[in-house]
Design a protein around this motif. Structure first.
Motif, PDB file in Angstrom:
ATOM      1  N   GLN A 172      -6.453  22.250 -14.176  1.00 36.84           N
ATOM      2  CA  GLN A 172      -6.871  23.608 -14.517  1.00 36.84           C
ATOM      3  C   GLN A 172      -7.922  24.157 -13.558  1.00 36.84           C
ATOM      4  O   GLN A 172      -8.342  25.304 -13.689  1.00 36.84           O
ATOM      5  CB  GLN A 172      -7.440  23.627 -15.953  1.00 36.84           C
ATOM      6  N   ARG A 173      -8.360  23.344 -12.615  1.00 37.71           N
ATOM      7  CA  ARG A 173      -9.419  23.751 -11.689  1.00 37.71           C
ATOM      8  C   ARG A 173      -8.821  24.078 -10.325  1.00 37.71           C
ATOM      9  O   ARG A 173      -7.818  23.491  -9.926  1.00 37.71           O
ATOM     10  CB  ARG A 173     -10.459  22.637 -11.564  1.00 37.71           C
ATOM     11  N   SER A 174      -9.486  24.984  -9.618  1.00 38.99           N
ATOM     12  CA  SER A 174      -8.997  25.380  -8.294  1.00 38.99           C
ATOM     13  C   SER A 174     -10.029  25.113  -7.200  1.00 38.99           C
ATOM     14  O   SER A 174      -9.886  25.601  -6.092  1.00 38.99           O
ATOM     15  CB  SER A 174      -8.622  26.866  -8.308  1.00 38.99           C
ATOM     16  N   ASP A 175     -11.062  24.295  -7.514  1.00 42.97           N
ATOM     17  CA  ASP A 175     -12.141  24.077  -6.551  1.00 42.97           C
ATOM     18  C   ASP A 175     -11.916  22.885  -5.638  1.00 42.97           C
ATOM     19  O   ASP A 175     -12.679  22.666  -4.701  1.00 42.97           O
ATOM     20  CB  ASP A 175     -13.477  23.924  -7.269  1.00 42.97           C
ATOM     21  N   ALA A 176     -10.861  22.100  -5.890  1.00 43.43           N
ATOM     22  CA  ALA A 176     -10.589  20.914  -5.075  1.00 43.43           C
ATOM     23  C   ALA A 176      -9.141  20.503  -5.262  1.00 43.43           C
ATOM     24  O   ALA A 176      -8.484  20.895  -6.229  1.00 43.43           O
ATOM     25  CB  ALA A 176     -11.516  19.765  -5.474  1.00 43.43           C
ATOM     26  N   ASP A 177      -8.689  19.677  -4.337  1.00 44.99           N
ATOM     27  CA  ASP A 177      -7.374  19.062  -4.437  1.00 44.99           C
ATOM     28  C   ASP A 177      -7.616  17.642  -4.952  1.00 44.99           C
ATOM     29  O   ASP A 177      -8.297  16.854  -4.291  1.00 44.99           O
ATOM     30  CB  ASP A 177      -6.702  19.052  -3.060  1.00 44.99           C
ATOM     31  N   TYR A 178      -7.107  17.331  -6.136  1.00 45.35           N
ATOM     32  CA  TYR A 178      -7.331  16.029  -6.767  1.00 45.35           C
ATOM     33  C   TYR A 178      -6.092  15.153  -6.618  1.00 45.35           C
ATOM     34  O   TYR A 178      -4.972  15.616  -6.830  1.00 45.35           O
ATOM     35  CB  TYR A 178      -7.638  16.200  -8.258  1.00 45.35           C
ATOM     36  N   GLU A 179      -6.318  13.891  -6.270  1.00 46.69           N
ATOM     37  CA  GLU A 179      -5.222  12.922  -6.189  1.00 46.69           C
ATOM     38  C   GLU A 179      -5.630  11.678  -6.960  1.00 46.69           C
ATOM     39  O   GLU A 179      -6.733  11.155  -6.780  1.00 46.69           O
ATOM     40  CB  GLU A 179      -4.924  12.560  -4.736  1.00 46.69           C
ATOM     41  N   PHE A 180      -4.738  11.191  -7.795  1.00 50.38           N
ATOM     42  CA  PHE A 180      -5.001   9.979  -8.551  1.00 50.38           C
ATOM     43  C   PHE A 180      -4.517   8.787  -7.734  1.00 50.38           C
ATOM     44  O   PHE A 180      -3.359   8.745  -7.307  1.00 50.38           O
ATOM     45  CB  PHE A 180      -4.327  10.054  -9.923  1.00 50.38           C
ATOM     46  N   VAL A 181      -5.420   7.852  -7.499  1.00 53.80           N
ATOM     47  CA  VAL A 181      -5.146   6.675  -6.675  1.00 53.80           C
ATOM     48  C   VAL A 181      -5.268   5.458  -7.579  1.00 53.80           C
ATOM     49  O   VAL A 181      -6.349   5.174  -8.104  1.00 53.80           O
ATOM     50  CB  VAL A 181      -6.126   6.589  -5.489  1.00 53.80           C
ATOM     51  N   ASP A 182      -4.168   4.760  -7.762  1.00 52.92           N
ATOM     52  CA  ASP A 182      -4.106   3.625  -8.668  1.00 52.92           C
ATOM     53  C   ASP A 182      -4.257   2.332  -7.875  1.00 52.92           C
ATOM     54  O   ASP A 182      -3.481   2.084  -6.941  1.00 52.92           O
ATOM     55  CB  ASP A 182      -2.760   3.655  -9.396  1.00 52.92           C
ATOM     56  N   LEU A 183      -5.224   1.518  -8.247  1.00 47.95           N
ATOM     57  CA  LEU A 183      -5.407   0.244  -7.538  1.00 47.95           C
ATOM     58  C   LEU A 183      -4.205  -0.679  -7.686  1.00 47.95           C
ATOM     59  O   LEU A 183      -4.050  -1.605  -6.887  1.00 47.95           O
ATOM     60  CB  LEU A 183      -6.687  -0.448  -8.005  1.00 47.95           C
ATOM     61  N   ARG A 184      -3.342  -0.423  -8.649  1.00 48.97           N
ATOM     62  CA  ARG A 184      -2.102  -1.201  -8.748  1.00 48.97           C
ATOM     63  C   ARG A 184      -1.243  -1.031  -7.496  1.00 48.97           C
ATOM     64  O   ARG A 184      -0.458  -1.908  -7.152  1.00 48.97           O
ATOM     65  CB  ARG A 184      -1.291  -0.771  -9.962  1.00 48.97           C
ATOM     66  N   ASP A 185      -1.385   0.116  -6.833  1.00 51.06           N
ATOM     67  CA  ASP A 185      -0.598   0.388  -5.625  1.00 51.06           C
ATOM     68  C   ASP A 185      -1.194  -0.256  -4.373  1.00 51.06           C
ATOM     69  O   ASP A 185      -0.610  -0.146  -3.293  1.00 51.06           O
ATOM     70  CB  ASP A 185      -0.476   1.901  -5.413  1.00 51.06           C
ATOM     71  N   PHE A 186      -2.339  -0.901  -4.521  1.00 51.68           N
ATOM     72  CA  PHE A 186      -3.027  -1.555  -3.402  1.00 51.68           C
ATOM     73  C   PHE A 186      -3.419  -2.970  -3.843  1.00 51.68           C
ATOM     74  O   PHE A 186      -4.579  -3.225  -4.168  1.00 51.68           O
ATOM     75  CB  PHE A 186      -4.271  -0.744  -2.984  1.00 51.68           C
ATOM     76  N   PRO A 187      -2.462  -3.905  -3.868  1.00 55.14           N
ATOM     77  CA  PRO A 187      -2.737  -5.262  -4.352  1.00 55.14           C
ATOM     78  C   PRO A 187      -3.564  -6.075  -3.341  1.00 55.14           C
ATOM     79  O   PRO A 187      -3.052  -6.948  -2.635  1.00 55.14           O
ATOM     80  CB  PRO A 187      -1.351  -5.853  -4.576  1.00 55.14           C
ATOM     81  N   LEU A 188      -4.839  -5.754  -3.302  1.00 49.40           N
ATOM     82  CA  LEU A 188      -5.748  -6.410  -2.351  1.00 49.40           C
ATOM     83  C   LEU A 188      -6.060  -7.833  -2.800  1.00 49.40           C
ATOM     84  O   LEU A 188      -6.372  -8.056  -3.969  1.00 49.40           O
ATOM     85  CB  LEU A 188      -7.058  -5.616  -2.264  1.00 49.40           C
ATOM     86  N   PRO A 189      -6.020  -8.790  -1.888  1.00 51.38           N
ATOM     87  CA  PRO A 189      -6.493 -10.132  -2.246  1.00 51.38           C
ATOM     88  C   PRO A 189      -8.009 -10.091  -2.383  1.00 51.38           C
ATOM     89  O   PRO A 189      -8.653  -9.127  -1.953  1.00 51.38           O
ATOM     90  CB  PRO A 189      -6.077 -10.984  -1.043  1.00 51.38           C
ATOM     91  N   GLN A 200      -7.794  -7.436   8.898  1.00 52.44           N
ATOM     92  CA  GLN A 200      -6.519  -8.005   9.323  1.00 52.44           C
ATOM     93  C   GLN A 200      -5.423  -7.816   8.278  1.00 52.44           C
ATOM     94  O   GLN A 200      -4.253  -7.733   8.619  1.00 52.44           O
ATOM     95  CB  GLN A 200      -6.691  -9.496   9.631  1.00 52.44           C
ATOM     96  N   ASN A 201      -5.802  -7.767   7.014  1.00 55.19           N
ATOM     97  CA  ASN A 201      -4.835  -7.647   5.934  1.00 55.19           C
ATOM     98  C   ASN A 201      -4.223  -6.248   5.938  1.00 55.19           C
ATOM     99  O   ASN A 201      -4.933  -5.245   5.942  1.00 55.19           O
ATOM    100  CB  ASN A 201      -5.524  -7.933   4.595  1.00 55.19           C
ATOM    101  N   GLU A 202      -2.885  -6.168   5.933  1.00 53.17           N
ATOM    102  CA  GLU A 202      -2.226  -4.862   6.037  1.00 53.17           C
ATOM    103  C   GLU A 202      -2.469  -3.979   4.808  1.00 53.17           C
ATOM    104  O   GLU A 202      -2.535  -2.757   4.926  1.00 53.17           O
ATOM    105  CB  GLU A 202      -0.742  -5.015   6.321  1.00 53.17           C
ATOM    106  N   VAL A 203      -2.609  -4.583   3.622  1.00 53.94           N
ATOM    107  CA  VAL A 203      -2.913  -3.782   2.430  1.00 53.94           C
ATOM    108  C   VAL A 203      -4.329  -3.224   2.545  1.00 53.94           C
ATOM    109  O   VAL A 203      -4.580  -2.076   2.184  1.00 53.94           O
ATOM    110  CB  VAL A 203      -2.741  -4.601   1.132  1.00 53.94           C
TER     111      VAL A 203
END
Length: 189
Positions: free
Chosen positions: A30-47, A61-64
């Motif tokens: 509902q806001r127009s002051d920024a572009d919001y993106e939801f970033v889920d840590l499930r999509d970045f399985p970092l060791p 070195q890790n590609e993720v």
């Protein structure tokens, strides 16, 4: 326009994080002051962090990890959505913070927490971590706590129906966006 990431800081299969993420998604849409993106840590399985040093000193070195760093670098500010485990933020969120450094620098951080005390202790630790990462933590946070948390988690109450949370979330977003614009201007100068 500034670009804000809402980082979902839990990866558990049975996580509660999806409820406040959906609630927040409805608010920011509902806001127009920024572009919001939801970033889920499930999509970045970092060791667990296992690089020779922070990427402030040596390339990861890790590609993720590299993919994560590129994603983090896209944004002008961040909202960290966090649970509290044993008086601390989730391990996966702390690990994700550790996998980047210059990407966080000179950008604002805001916090939405949930749990019996609204993740207040976890958020206080995240504020300290943010300072070390050269971020600017905002004053106002959102704490989904006590009866609100247990009602939404166990009794099916809708966060959207909790009008008393609205002033805090709007103030947090206003502060975050002010700082995101100010710091973006300063970084570009």
């Amino acid at each position: 326009m500034v670009k804000i990431a809402v980082i979902i800081g839990s990866t558990r299969a049975a996580r509660f994080a999806d409820k406040p993420a959906d609630w927040l998604r409805g608010i920011v849409s509902q806001r127009s002051d920024a572009d919001y993106e939801f970033v889920d840590l499930r999509d970045f399985p970092l060791p667990f962090f296992d690089e020779v040093a922070s990427n402030a000193y040596a390339p990861s070195q890790n590609e993720v990890a590299v993919r994560w760093q590129h994603k983090v670098a896209e944004f002008d500010g961040y909202i960290f959505l966090t649970a509290e485990y044993n008086h601390a933020p989730t391990a996966v969120l702390k690990n994700a913070l550790d996998y980047a450094y210059p990407e966080w620098n000179k950008k604002p951080a805001a916090f939405v927490g949930y749990g019996s005390v609204g993740a207040a202790r976890a958020i206080e630790q995240l504020r300290q971590i943010a300072v070390e990462l050269q971020m600017a933590p905002t004053r106002t946070g959102v704490h989904i706590q006590g009866a609100d948390f247990f009602g939404a988690w166990q009794q099916g109450a809708a966060l959207e129906d909790m009008a008393h949370l609205q002033p805090g979330v709007q103030a947090m977003l206003d502060e975050l966006n002010w700082w995101a614009r100010a710091l973006k201007t300063a970084r570009e100068a």
